[in-house]
Write a protein that holds these residues in place. Structure first.
Motif, PDB file in Angstrom:
ATOM      1  N   LEU A   1       0.943  -0.960  -0.148  1.00 28.08           N
ATOM      2  CA  LEU A   1       0.388  -0.066   0.010  1.00 28.08           C
ATOM      3  C   LEU A   1       0.692   1.287   0.165  1.00 28.08           C
ATOM      4  O   LEU A   1       0.390   2.180  -0.576  1.00 28.08           O
ATOM      5  CB  LEU A   1      -0.647  -0.650   1.169  1.00 28.08           C
ATOM      6  CG  LEU A   1      -1.982  -1.354   1.334  1.00 28.08           C
ATOM      7  CD1 LEU A   1      -2.665  -0.706   1.833  1.00 28.08           C
ATOM      8  CD2 LEU A   1      -2.672  -0.420   0.449  1.00 28.08           C
ATOM      9  N   LEU A   2       1.968   1.218   0.793  1.00 28.43           N
ATOM     10  CA  LEU A   2       2.524   1.756   1.044  1.00 28.43           C
ATOM     11  C   LEU A   2       3.465   2.387  -0.529  1.00 28.43           C
ATOM     12  O   LEU A   2       3.365   3.757  -1.000  1.00 28.43           O
ATOM     13  CB  LEU A   2       3.919   1.906   1.948  1.00 28.43           C
ATOM     14  CG  LEU A   2       3.713   2.082   3.298  1.00 28.43           C
ATOM     15  CD1 LEU A   2       4.528   2.062   4.266  1.00 28.43           C
ATOM     16  CD2 LEU A   2       2.557   3.415   3.995  1.00 28.43           C
TER      17      LEU A   2
ATOM     18  N   SER B   1       2.481   2.019  -3.355  1.00 33.10           N
ATOM     19  CA  SER B   1       1.046   2.286  -4.486  1.00 33.10           C
ATOM     20  C   SER B   1       0.834   4.084  -3.657  1.00 33.10           C
ATOM     21  O   SER B   1       1.018   5.101  -5.067  1.00 33.10           O
ATOM     22  CB  SER B   1      -0.293   1.868  -4.281  1.00 33.10           C
ATOM     23  OG  SER B   1      -1.524   1.780  -3.996  1.00 33.10           O
ATOM     24  N   ILE B   2       0.802   4.844  -3.068  1.00 36.06           N
ATOM     25  CA  ILE B   2       0.732   5.576  -2.063  1.00 36.06           C
ATOM     26  C   ILE B   2       1.418   6.302  -2.433  1.00 36.06           C
ATOM     27  O   ILE B   2       1.860   7.890  -2.837  1.00 36.06           O
ATOM     28  CB  ILE B   2       1.027   5.783  -0.353  1.00 36.06           C
ATOM     29  CG1 ILE B   2      -0.532   4.933  -0.203  1.00 36.06           C
ATOM     30  CG2 ILE B   2       0.762   7.006   0.036  1.00 36.06           C
ATOM     31  CD1 ILE B   2      -0.846   4.666   1.080  1.00 36.06           C
TER      32      ILE B   2
ATOM     33  N   ARG C   1       1.138   7.202  -6.247  1.00 43.30           N
ATOM     34  CA  ARG C   1       0.267   8.231  -6.854  1.00 43.30           C
ATOM     35  C   ARG C   1       0.984   9.629  -6.215  1.00 43.30           C
ATOM     36  O   ARG C   1       0.305  10.643  -6.936  1.00 43.30           O
ATOM     37  CB  ARG C   1      -1.115   7.517  -5.915  1.00 43.30           C
ATOM     38  CG  ARG C   1      -1.985   8.190  -6.788  1.00 43.30           C
ATOM     39  CD  ARG C   1      -3.252   7.424  -6.724  1.00 43.30           C
ATOM     40  NE  ARG C   1      -3.446   5.878  -7.107  1.00 43.30           N
ATOM     41  CZ  ARG C   1      -4.451   5.038  -7.109  1.00 43.30           C
ATOM     42  NH1 ARG C   1      -5.303   5.428  -6.112  1.00 43.30           N
ATOM     43  NH2 ARG C   1      -3.572   4.330  -7.625  1.00 43.30           N
ATOM     44  N   PHE C   2       1.620   9.805  -4.584  1.00 40.07           N
ATOM     45  CA  PHE C   2       1.195  11.492  -4.415  1.00 40.07           C
ATOM     46  C   PHE C   2       3.340  11.509  -3.806  1.00 40.07           C
ATOM     47  O   PHE C   2       3.077  12.684  -3.844  1.00 40.07           O
ATOM     48  CB  PHE C   2       0.720  10.574  -3.005  1.00 40.07           C
ATOM     49  CG  PHE C   2      -0.545  10.662  -2.830  1.00 40.07           C
ATOM     50  CD1 PHE C   2      -1.455  11.754  -3.603  1.00 40.07           C
ATOM     51  CD2 PHE C   2      -1.239  10.001  -2.666  1.00 40.07           C
ATOM     52  CE1 PHE C   2      -3.239  11.401  -3.437  1.00 40.07           C
ATOM     53  CE2 PHE C   2      -2.480   9.247  -2.117  1.00 40.07           C
ATOM     54  CZ  PHE C   2      -3.525   9.988  -2.947  1.00 40.07           C
TER      55      PHE C   2
ATOM     56  N   ILE D   1       0.070  14.220   1.595  1.00 42.61           N
ATOM     57  CA  ILE D   1      -1.157  13.483   0.812  1.00 42.61           C
ATOM     58  C   ILE D   1      -2.477  13.795   1.139  1.00 42.61           C
ATOM     59  O   ILE D   1      -2.715  14.325   0.065  1.00 42.61           O
ATOM     60  CB  ILE D   1      -1.357  12.408   1.030  1.00 42.61           C
ATOM     61  CG1 ILE D   1       0.401  11.497   1.257  1.00 42.61           C
ATOM     62  CG2 ILE D   1      -2.165  11.000   0.379  1.00 42.61           C
ATOM     63  CD1 ILE D   1       0.951  10.140   1.790  1.00 42.61           C
ATOM     64  N   LEU D   2      -3.080  14.005   2.098  1.00 40.51           N
ATOM     65  CA  LEU D   2      -4.193  14.988   2.466  1.00 40.51           C
ATOM     66  C   LEU D   2      -4.633  16.612   1.850  1.00 40.51           C
ATOM     67  O   LEU D   2      -5.459  16.305   0.660  1.00 40.51           O
ATOM     68  CB  LEU D   2      -4.533  15.216   3.801  1.00 40.51           C
ATOM     69  CG  LEU D   2      -5.101  13.762   4.311  1.00 40.51           C
ATOM     70  CD1 LEU D   2      -5.676  13.638   5.392  1.00 40.51           C
ATOM     71  CD2 LEU D   2      -6.466  12.786   3.512  1.00 40.51           C
TER      72      LEU D   2
ATOM     73  N   ALA E   1      -4.648  15.478  -2.144  1.00 39.22           N
ATOM     74  CA  ALA E   1      -5.821  14.709  -2.402  1.00 39.22           C
ATOM     75  C   ALA E   1      -6.844  15.372  -3.175  1.00 39.22           C
ATOM     76  O   ALA E   1      -7.636  14.924  -3.736  1.00 39.22           O
ATOM     77  CB  ALA E   1      -6.308  13.252  -1.438  1.00 39.22           C
TER      78      ALA E   1
ATOM     79  N   TYR F   1      -6.524  16.650  -6.175  1.00 44.99           N
ATOM     80  CA  TYR F   1      -7.261  15.385  -6.895  1.00 44.99           C
ATOM     81  C   TYR F   1      -9.006  16.165  -7.306  1.00 44.99           C
ATOM     82  O   TYR F   1      -8.955  15.752  -8.066  1.00 44.99           O
ATOM     83  CB  TYR F   1      -6.864  14.234  -6.004  1.00 44.99           C
ATOM     84  CG  TYR F   1      -6.206  13.531  -7.103  1.00 44.99           C
ATOM     85  CD1 TYR F   1      -6.093  11.991  -7.645  1.00 44.99           C
ATOM     86  CD2 TYR F   1      -4.829  13.472  -6.583  1.00 44.99           C
ATOM     87  CE1 TYR F   1      -5.626  11.840  -8.518  1.00 44.99           C
ATOM     88  CE2 TYR F   1      -4.199  11.938  -7.541  1.00 44.99           C
ATOM     89  CZ  TYR F   1      -4.401  11.646  -8.409  1.00 44.99           C
ATOM     90  OH  TYR F   1      -3.284  11.041  -9.014  1.00 44.99           O
TER      91      TYR F   1
END
Lengths: 492, 124
Positions: free
Chosen positions: B100-101, B103-104, B107-108, B116-117, B120, B123
């Motif tokens: 998961l990390l 893929s995070i 993406r970010f 990240i928030l 997002a 986004y």
């Protein structure tokens, strides 16, 4: 056929592997294998249910080791009831997934189907196992597959899944710690054996710690207010087929585990009479119902509204457990069944709208009723069920919960149930008004909107039909299955 | 006082590790540090099980003709077996969380939760 209890999780595991291999060869075959695996589970579970009801509980001892030394799998009325719900919803969501996943996250499709089967294996494992540690293992199998499934969505999905993973691991570890306390005080892990030994330890502080840790852990897994914070994000960003699979099942199975602990491990004598755990669960649930319903009213995003509504609905299950009397528990179990159908239907409808029109926001749903007549009819049925209007299924579970509240003399809970029906009506009528009465929204007018393809529409309609049928036959379910489950409570 | 400490210090260490792990999981902003906290937290639980199975002067649970069949002479094998399984579960959890990390991060481009928030928000 005394292997029956183990056959359910094993067949899902087997087909999960087949689905991986077949998917490597041909994508379509991976999907076909997954649906075949889910389809095998349904007759097994339903046959198991009939067999258990006619001939009594089926027990299987893994490797021939007798309990309390070996791991025991038990298919009793409660387990067979839960297994039937899991397999039916699992099959419908997997059939639906092909079109929906292909539309939303096509590149993830070959991985999603086997992982979905792993999730089903974990969930059925939780309900058939008769061993406390084995339950932990299946709980983590289902949770790990759920993290993977939820992370497959776009945007923030991996972050939401990661937060769920952190909280889910805390929950699983708390449960494991509780199992440790029980093992070191009783020397056993078999549920029936532990239940026999516990009454001698009712004064023990280790047992109190075990009960608190296990209830906390499972409460976190079932998103019991105020431990629900992971749920809205996780459900909002996931692909709609995934939410349609996870939302009706995951939290409810954790609720089942709590009910199992209450009925068959600690026993009502401990969690209700010695230490007031059920009272605490009941009040948390009552708070959760009100807060989550109000939060649902405040949402613009359709899926987020449904997610908050899930928090409120699973709190009904906890409320029934909190009442800790036969009627309340019947209401809770019936609500597990009803809510699985209603919430499954609603999330699949959300996916259908996404597929055809591409919107999530409720204000942009104007006029959908004319463009997607069947989908929206199913939505209306499920929404009426959530509000609790007879003859839909939702009415009857609330009816039993209210009766349970009256029997317990707890008027606050009765008031909460009735008030929350009104709150539910507010947020669903808001959507129904947009769908049927409002003028066409620009997005809807320009889209080639019509009902989604048959493969998506049929599961939606079956679930909506289920909401009506379950309402009509609820007295059969209650008298044939659920009264047997709660019999130990009526005796005491 | 000291005797009591000697009798209970494994529990104190377990509790200390549990608290450190929980702090890491809930208070750290960096997602990787949360994963480290998670591992510490799980390890504390493994240690709790293992110390519950220890016995002074006992040996491995294979019956030794000289010692006879008195269970007091052998360590309880069951908690060890349980923890082997739990370690497998923990490894799988660690694997999923690292995936998961990844893929995070792809993406970010960061593992800081606040960044990240904020990212997002743009986004959606």
């Amino acid at each position: 056929m005394n292997q029956l209890p183990l056959l359910l999780p094993i067949s899902f595991l087997l087909f999960s592997i087949i689905s991986v291999l077949a998917g490597l060869w041909r994508r379509e075959l991976g999907y076909a294998a997954a649906v075949a695996g889910a389809a095998v589970g349904v007759p097994l579970a339903l046959w198991g249910l009939f067999r258990v009801l006619s001939q009594g509980t089926v027990r299987y001892h893994l490797g021939g080791w007798l309990p309390p030394f070996g791991i025991e799998y038990v298919l009793d009325p409660l387990a067979a009831f839960m297994a039937s719900i899991i397999t039916v919803i699992g099959l419908l969501a997997l059939v639906y997934a092909r079109w929906s996943v292909h539309h939303e996250v096509p590149e993830k499709a070959p991985v999603l189907y086997p992982v979905a089967l792993l999730l089903l294996a974990g969930l059925t494992g939780i309900v058939v196992t008769g061993d406390l540690f084995n339950l932990f293992v299946f709980l983590e199998i289902s949770s790990l597959s759920a993290y993977a499934l939820l992370a497959s969505g776009r945007g923030q999905a991996p972050l939401a899944a990661f937060r769920y993973l952190i909280l889910g691991t805390i929950a699983g570890s708390f449960y494991l710690l509780g199992v440790g306390f029980i093992y070191f005080s009783t020397g056993s892990l078999n549920m029936a054996d532990v239940a026999e030994r516990l009454p001698l330890l009712y004064e023990s502080r280790a047992l109190l710690a075990a009960a608190v840790l296990m209830v906390l852990g499972l409460g976190l897994k079932m998103a019991l207010f105020p431990l629900h914070l992971w749920l809205p994000d996780a459900y909002t960003y996931a692909p709609s087929a995934v939410t349609g699979l996870i939302a009706p099942l995951m939290t409810k199975v954790a609720g089942y585990a709590l009910i199992r602990l209450f009925l068959d491990v600690f026993g009502p004598g401990y969690l209700r009479d010695t230490v007031p755990v059920t009272v605490a669960i009941g009040w948390l649930a009552a708070g959760g119902i009100v807060v989550a319903s109000v939060m649902a009213i405040a949402q613009r995003d359709f899926r987020r509204m449904l997610a908050y509504s899930s928090v409120a609905q699973v709190a009904y299950v906890a409320l029934g457990l909190g009442l800790a009397n036969p009627l309340g528990l019947i209401g809770a179990l019936l609500h597990i069944l009803n809510h699985a159908f209603m919430k499954g239907c609603l999330f699949l409808v959300a996916g259908g709208v996404r597929y055809r029109v591409g919107v999530w926001e409720v204000p942009r749903f104007g006029g959908l009723g004319r463009h997607m007549p069947w989908t929206m009819a199913a939505f209306a049925v499920a929404a009426l069920g959530m509000i609790g209007i007879p003859p839909t299924a939702g009415f009857f579970s609330k009816w039993y919960l209210v009766q349970g509240g009256i029997a317990a003399g707890n008027w606050a809970f009765v008031a909460v149930i009735l008030a929350s029906s009104l709150l539910t009506a507010v947020y669903f009528f808001r959507v129904l008004e947009r769908v049927y009465a409002a003028p066409l929204s620009p997005g809807v007018a320009t889209s080639r909107g019509s009902d989604p393809p048959t493969g998506m529409l049929v599961p939606i309609l079956i679930l909506a039909g289920g909401v009506l049928v379950l309402g009509i036959i609820n007295s059969i379910i209650v008298s044939q299955v659920l009264e047997k489950v709660v019999a130990p409570l009526s005796g005491s | 006082m000291f005797e009591e400490f000697l009798g209970r210090y494994p529990y104190l260490i377990t509790v200390a590790l549990l608290v450190i792990g929980l702090y890491g999981m809930l208070a750290k902003r960096n997602l990787l540090k949360k994963v480290i906290g998670m591992s510490i937290f799980q390890t504390a639980i493994f240690l709790f099980f293992i110390q519950g199975a220890t016995k002074w002067g006992a040996t491995v649970p294979v019956i030794d003709p000289q010692r006879g069949t008195d269970p007091a002479h052998y360590v309880n094998p069951l908690p060890h077996v349980l923890i082997l399984t739990a370690i497998v579960v923990a490894v799988a959890t660690l694997g999923v969380s690292l995936a998961l990390l990844l893929s995070i991060y792809r993406r970010f481009q960061t593992l800081d939760e606040r960044q990240i928030l904020e990212e997002a928000k743009r986004y959606t």
